[in-house]
Design a protein around this motif. Structure first.
Motif, PDB file in Angstrom:
ATOM      1  N   LEU A 114       3.731  15.208  21.744  1.00  0.00           N
ATOM      2  CA  LEU A 114       4.046  16.520  22.981  1.00  0.00           C
ATOM      3  C   LEU A 114       2.778  17.279  23.561  1.00  0.00           C
ATOM      4  O   LEU A 114       2.571  17.708  24.459  1.00  0.00           O
ATOM      5  CB  LEU A 114       4.951  17.402  22.330  1.00  0.00           C
ATOM      6  CG  LEU A 114       6.556  16.971  22.552  1.00  0.00           C
ATOM      7  CD1 LEU A 114       7.278  17.904  21.959  1.00  0.00           C
ATOM      8  CD2 LEU A 114       7.026  16.428  23.568  1.00  0.00           C
ATOM      9  N   SER A 115       1.826  17.141  22.418  1.00  0.00           N
ATOM     10  CA  SER A 115       0.526  17.969  22.702  1.00  0.00           C
ATOM     11  C   SER A 115      -0.163  17.059  23.880  1.00  0.00           C
ATOM     12  O   SER A 115      -1.044  17.424  24.646  1.00  0.00           O
ATOM     13  CB  SER A 115      -0.287  17.985  21.457  1.00  0.00           C
ATOM     14  OG  SER A 115      -1.006  16.725  21.018  1.00  0.00           O
ATOM     15  N   THR A 117       1.685  14.987  25.795  1.00  0.00           N
ATOM     16  CA  THR A 117       2.560  14.508  26.864  1.00  0.00           C
ATOM     17  C   THR A 117       3.567  15.837  27.052  1.00  0.00           C
ATOM     18  O   THR A 117       4.709  15.700  26.520  1.00  0.00           O
ATOM     19  CB  THR A 117       3.252  13.069  26.938  1.00  0.00           C
ATOM     20  OG1 THR A 117       2.375  12.209  26.516  1.00  0.00           O
ATOM     21  CG2 THR A 117       4.314  12.816  27.892  1.00  0.00           C
ATOM     22  N   PRO A 118       3.145  16.856  27.759  1.00  0.00           N
ATOM     23  CA  PRO A 118       3.995  18.028  27.491  1.00  0.00           C
ATOM     24  C   PRO A 118       5.304  18.122  28.328  1.00  0.00           C
ATOM     25  O   PRO A 118       6.338  18.689  28.261  1.00  0.00           O
ATOM     26  CB  PRO A 118       3.224  19.016  28.090  1.00  0.00           C
ATOM     27  CG  PRO A 118       2.283  18.433  28.686  1.00  0.00           C
ATOM     28  CD  PRO A 118       1.962  17.107  28.314  1.00  0.00           C
ATOM     29  N   SER A 119       5.607  17.153  29.239  1.00  0.00           N
ATOM     30  CA  SER A 119       6.684  16.789  30.167  1.00  0.00           C
ATOM     31  C   SER A 119       7.121  15.350  29.911  1.00  0.00           C
ATOM     32  O   SER A 119       7.275  14.777  31.132  1.00  0.00           O
ATOM     33  CB  SER A 119       6.470  17.466  31.455  1.00  0.00           C
ATOM     34  OG  SER A 119       6.020  18.616  31.496  1.00  0.00           O
ATOM     35  N   ALA A 150       9.870  20.230  23.910  1.00  0.00           N
ATOM     36  CA  ALA A 150       8.936  20.073  25.154  1.00  0.00           C
ATOM     37  C   ALA A 150       9.581  21.448  26.135  1.00  0.00           C
ATOM     38  O   ALA A 150       8.626  22.083  26.521  1.00  0.00           O
ATOM     39  CB  ALA A 150       9.371  18.975  25.954  1.00  0.00           C
ATOM     40  N   ALA A 153       8.381  24.501  24.341  1.00  0.00           N
ATOM     41  CA  ALA A 153       6.807  24.757  24.572  1.00  0.00           C
ATOM     42  C   ALA A 153       6.461  24.974  25.977  1.00  0.00           C
ATOM     43  O   ALA A 153       5.693  25.868  26.279  1.00  0.00           O
ATOM     44  CB  ALA A 153       6.028  23.309  24.252  1.00  0.00           C
ATOM     45  N   ALA A 154       7.338  24.517  26.940  1.00  0.00           N
ATOM     46  CA  ALA A 154       6.928  24.719  28.271  1.00  0.00           C
ATOM     47  C   ALA A 154       7.354  26.162  28.513  1.00  0.00           C
ATOM     48  O   ALA A 154       6.529  26.931  29.098  1.00  0.00           O
ATOM     49  CB  ALA A 154       7.560  23.768  29.104  1.00  0.00           C
ATOM     50  N   ALA A 157       4.779  28.546  27.340  1.00  0.00           N
ATOM     51  CA  ALA A 157       3.486  28.335  28.139  1.00  0.00           C
ATOM     52  C   ALA A 157       3.576  28.877  29.643  1.00  0.00           C
ATOM     53  O   ALA A 157       2.579  29.109  30.190  1.00  0.00           O
ATOM     54  CB  ALA A 157       2.795  27.073  28.290  1.00  0.00           C
TER      55      ALA A 157
END
Length: 159
Positions: A114-115, A117-119, A150, A153-154, A157
């Motif tokens: 995920l770091s 590939t965040p989406s 994900a 985290a989104a 952010a």
């Protein structure tokens, strides 16, 4: 004998090892007492021993200890001081673990993925997690938890 210096979970460490080809997994478990990375296949196939080396997920059972000299290693113990990394929270929210043996490796693989590939798409997640084996049938919950992480985290952010 070889003196190995590296950063472990954010702190500089050194170890004087008799066999520099000893797997990193054993150095972590026996010298530093970090038992989160599990002994699985010892062939780099199952992923139970996954840790981060300079941010990339790798199998600590198949990496010689000397290879981490000058690098940064993060284990499940160092992923988050409070245990609240988005992947860890998604795991708890999704009640992912069954036996739990592979979970630290799964979480470390997911965090590294995920770091980068965040989406991710569902296919991206399945592909990224395919190398980490779970023998007790929680793979569907693992894949959902990676997607949930994900999203967490989104949101954090602000995206």
């Amino acid at each position: 004998m070889a003196l190995i210096r590296f950063t472990l979970n954010g702190s500089p460490v050194e170890a004087d090892v008799a066999d520099p080809d000893m797997p990193l997994l054993f150095l972590l478990r026996e010298t530093f007492g970090l038992t989160g990375a599990k002994v699985g296949c010892l062939e780099g196939v199952c992923g139970a021993c996954t840790v981060h080396l300079d941010g990339a997920a790798l199998r600590s059972c198949s990496l010689p200890a000397a290879a981490v000299d000058g690098s940064a290693v993060v284990t499940i113990e160092g992923l988050s001081e409070a245990g609240d990394h988005p992947v860890q929270r998604a795991w708890i929210e999704g009640r992912v673990p069954q036996c739990g043996y592979c979970q630290s490796g799964q979480i470390m693989q997911a965090a590294a993925f995920l770091s980068e590939t965040p989406s991710p798409s569902a296919g991206d997640i399945a592909s990224a997690m395919a190398g980490n084996l779970c023998r007790c049938g929680t793979t569907p919950r693992i894949l959902k938890a990676v997607a949930r992480a994900a999203g967490i985290a989104a949101r954090e952010a602000g995206s």
